[in-house]
Design an enzyme around this catalytic site. Structure first.
Site, PDB file in Angstrom:
ATOM      1  N   ARG A   1       0.777  -1.045   0.440  1.00  0.00           N
ATOM      2  CA  ARG A   1      -0.224  -0.170   0.232  1.00  0.00           C
ATOM      3  C   ARG A   1       1.220   1.379  -0.062  1.00  0.00           C
ATOM      4  NH1 ARG A   1      -2.334   2.849   4.798  1.00  0.00           N
ATOM      5  NH2 ARG A   1      -3.932   4.203   3.371  1.00  0.00           N
TER       6      ARG A   1
ATOM      7  N   HIS B   1      -2.745  11.150   0.483  1.00  0.00           N
ATOM      8  CA  HIS B   1      -2.599  10.769   1.958  1.00  0.00           C
ATOM      9  C   HIS B   1      -1.531  12.243   2.722  1.00  0.00           C
ATOM     10  CE1 HIS B   1      -0.774   7.720   4.833  1.00  0.00           C
ATOM     11  NE2 HIS B   1      -0.731   9.089   5.478  1.00  0.00           N
TER      12      HIS B   1
ATOM     13  N   GLU C   1      -7.739   8.278   6.160  1.00  0.00           N
ATOM     14  CA  GLU C   1      -7.695   9.156   7.724  1.00  0.00           C
ATOM     15  C   GLU C   1      -8.096  10.980   7.144  1.00  0.00           C
ATOM     16  OE1 GLU C   1      -4.294   8.880  10.185  1.00  0.00           O
ATOM     17  OE2 GLU C   1      -4.382   6.625   9.989  1.00  0.00           O
TER      18      GLU C   1
ATOM     19  N   ASN D   1      -7.161   1.792   9.773  1.00  0.00           N
ATOM     20  CA  ASN D   1      -5.967   1.795  10.510  1.00  0.00           C
ATOM     21  C   ASN D   1      -6.377   1.984  12.287  1.00  0.00           C
ATOM     22  OD1 ASN D   1      -5.075   2.566   8.089  1.00  0.00           O
ATOM     23  ND2 ASN D   1      -4.924   4.828   8.215  1.00  0.00           N
TER      24      ASN D   1
ATOM     25  N   TYR E   1      -4.134   1.926  15.945  1.00  0.00           N
ATOM     26  CA  TYR E   1      -3.436   1.436  16.470  1.00  0.00           C
ATOM     27  C   TYR E   1      -3.360   1.384  18.336  1.00  0.00           C
ATOM     28  CZ  TYR E   1      -1.126   3.427  12.330  1.00  0.00           C
ATOM     29  OH  TYR E   1      -0.629   3.379  10.993  1.00  0.00           O
TER      30      TYR E   1
ATOM     31  N   GLU F   1      -3.705   0.096   8.185  1.00  0.00           N
ATOM     32  CA  GLU F   1      -2.000   0.279   9.375  1.00  0.00           C
ATOM     33  C   GLU F   1      -2.379  -0.102  10.713  1.00  0.00           C
ATOM     34  OE1 GLU F   1      -1.328   4.561   9.252  1.00  0.00           O
ATOM     35  OE2 GLU F   1      -2.025   4.408   6.652  1.00  0.00           O
TER      36      GLU F   1
HETATM   37  C1  FCB Z   1      -1.294   7.482  10.527  1.00  0.00           C
HETATM   38  C2  FCB Z   1      -0.742   7.732   9.796  1.00  0.00           C
HETATM   39  C3  FCB Z   1       0.140   7.210   8.664  1.00  0.00           C
HETATM   40  C4  FCB Z   1       1.487   7.328  10.652  1.00  0.00           C
HETATM   41  C5  FCB Z   1       1.041   6.558  11.229  1.00  0.00           C
HETATM   42  C6  FCB Z   1       1.804   6.090  12.607  1.00  0.00           C
HETATM   43  O1  FCB Z   1      -2.702   8.393  11.610  1.00  0.00           O
HETATM   44  O2  FCB Z   1      -1.982   7.446   8.546  1.00  0.00           O
HETATM   45  O3  FCB Z   1       1.041   7.921   8.070  1.00  0.00           O
HETATM   46  O4  FCB Z   1       2.112   8.498  10.255  1.00  0.00           O
HETATM   47  O5  FCB Z   1      -0.370   7.215  11.494  1.00  0.00           O
END
Ligand code: FCB
Length: 482
Positions: A86, A130, A175, A304, A306, A380
């Site tokens: 990607r 992006h 995002e 995405n 985290y 992500e």
């Molecule tokens: C996301 C972004 C990516 C990267 C990660 C850690 O929010 O899409 O570009 O910075 O975080």
């Protein structure tokens, strides 16, 4: 609450045979070569030059120099064994001023990339935006004005007609929450504007840009699989108090429902319409028919993820201490009146993000229940840690291996619970320019020595290669310890 079945940890977590393993990057974070082959500035080139905007005054001028090292990076991916890569296309390489005919040299770069992937049996997954908006468009109002969405549609047409023969999977936006809310709300991302009313308008125009792009992609590339990537999260109320539950709901409205509701249900959430009623221009930019444009059928959703968050109502700051939370992390958007709390005892990454993979399963189960059964790709997921190269010239990033292991297991749990997850992309292939943190945060499974540009695969790279090869979660104890 969740319907997740608990996996018997004695059994291997094997993925469906056609599960897509990948890795992800983004143009401004890795390419460098910002003045090469006709590229003109994006909002990130401008923003990163503002004193104090980026840690250490870093910029993406050189980054990983991927523009010139593409073949080396492609070879790394072949060695890794990923099924898909990607990447994102930099709009200012294709239309240096955000409008007009395509810059052939820009298209040629991505053509070489796509061919290089195909030669190595890696499927491209192309993100059209992006965050690197051509500065010329920002000068005319950026995402706060409707025209930018229309310009985006033209840009998408140029890219689709040029690369469509060899790219099947297309992501319109990465995002959009960050583009709108960090870009125009908190100002912590380019273009650095702090105005809630503008953030709301940008939110709408980004969604409109997505909606306008979908039919263009379908007509230029009939076989295209089209989706959008959202950064979604889980907000847990810090206590059962009604005010904290309401605060968690507001945070959810801002991050999740402002995107999921219009895209999948064709309307904005009532509570958010009301919340931002007095912010101008805000939702007043909506025109008749926009919500139909924003909600065309898609082929997949990119997620995405985290970290999860625990929140309380801002006025209950002293109760947060009583409830055992550490010092609140502060309020990103004061109008939301939401305090983000740090859970004592939970490990964090070097971003300060809590490591808790259960949030990912919970989120995926919720998407299925409330929004869609479409295929989901985790586009992500990954972690920054304070890696270093040891005297044996090795990066033994056990903490990243553990993070990936837990999160990939959480994806497997979601599949067990009936969620249609079809792929997973590690963020990121390379250490890179982490936006306002510059090069101070390393997310790569490949170490990049920024002075020389040299690449060095980390232990997590080997671990991920083994995970891909076996199509199952490999447990850390068997890797890197021989
Ligand atoms: C996301 C972004 C990516 C990267 C990660 C850690 O929010 O899409 O570009 O910075 O975080």
């Amino acid at each position: 609450m969740s319907t997740t079945k608990h996996h018997d940890d004695n059994l291997p977590r094997i993925f469906p045979h056609d599960f897509l393993w990948g890795t992800a990057t983004a143009s401004y974070q890795i390419e460098g070569a910002v003045e090469v082959d006709g590229r003109r500035p994006s909002i990130w080139d401008t923003y990163s030059r503002q004193p104090g905007a980026i840690r250490n005054g870093d910029t993406g001028d050189i980054a990983c120099d991927h523009y010139h090292r593409m073949n080396e990076d492609l070879d790394l991916m072949r060695e890794l064994g990923v099924g898909s890569y990607r990447f994102s296309v930099a709009w200012p390489r294709i239309q240096p001023d955000g409008k007009g005919p395509a810059n052939q040299a820009g298209l040629d770069f991505y053509r070489r990339l796509v061919n290089g992937l195909r030669d190595r049996d890696i499927e491209p997954t192309l993100t059209l935006y992006h965050w690197d908006l051509p500065q010329a468009l920002e000068d005319e109002g950026g995402w706060c004005v409707r025209d930018t969405a229309e310009r985006f549609a033209e840009y998408v047409d140029l890219v689709a007609r040029s690369l469509g023969t060899d790219v099947e999977r297309w992501i319109t936006l990465n995002e959009p929450w960050c583009s709108a809310w960090l870009g125009y709300g908190s100002g912590r991302h380019a273009p650095g504007v702090q105005d809630i009313g503008k953030a709301v308008a940008a939110n709408h125009h980004l969604l409109l840009a997505h909606g306008l792009a979908v039919p263009i992609l379908r007509s230029a590339v009939p076989s295209a699989k089209v989706g959008i990537t959202l950064n979604l999260g889980v907000h847990r109320p810090g206590t059962d108090h009604a005010d904290d539950v309401a605060a968690a709901r507001r945070a959810d409205g801002n991050l999740n429902r402002l995107f999921l509701d219009p895209i999948f249900h064709g309307h904005y959430p009532e509570d958010m319409l009301e919340h931002y009623e007095t912010n101008q221009p805000g939702f007043s930019v909506i025109q008749a028919g926009d919500l139909e444009i924003i909600s065309p059928p898609l082929d997949f959703l990119g997620v995405n993820y985290y970290f999860p968050g625990t929140v309380m109502d801002a006025k209950r700051i002293s109760e947060a201490r009583v409830a055992g939370y550490g010092v609140p992390l502060g309020e990103q958007f004061p109008d939301l009146r939401v305090l983000s709390l740090e859970t004592p005892g939970i490990d964090t990454t070097s971003m300060g993000w809590e490591v808790d993979a259960s949030g990912l399963t919970e989120l995926l189960v919720r998407i299925k229940k409330e929004y869609t059964d479409l295929p989901i790709y985790i586009t992500e997921n990954g972690a920054a840690f304070d890696d270093y190269v040891d005297p044996n010239n090795y990066v033994l990033d056990h903490n990243r291996v553990a993070y990936l292991q837990e999160h990939i297991s959480a994806v497997h749990d979601a599949i067990d619970a009936g969620v249609n997850v079809q792929g997973y992309f590690v963020w990121s292939l390379l250490d890179n320019f982490e936006w306002s943190f510059g090069y101070s945060r390393r997310f790569g499974i490949v170490w990049v020595d920024f002075p020389s540009g040299d690449r060095l695969p980390k232990a997590s790279f080997e671990w991920y290669r083994e995970t891909i090869r076996s199509n199952s979660v490999v447990y850390a104890r068997s890797v890197g310890t021989e």
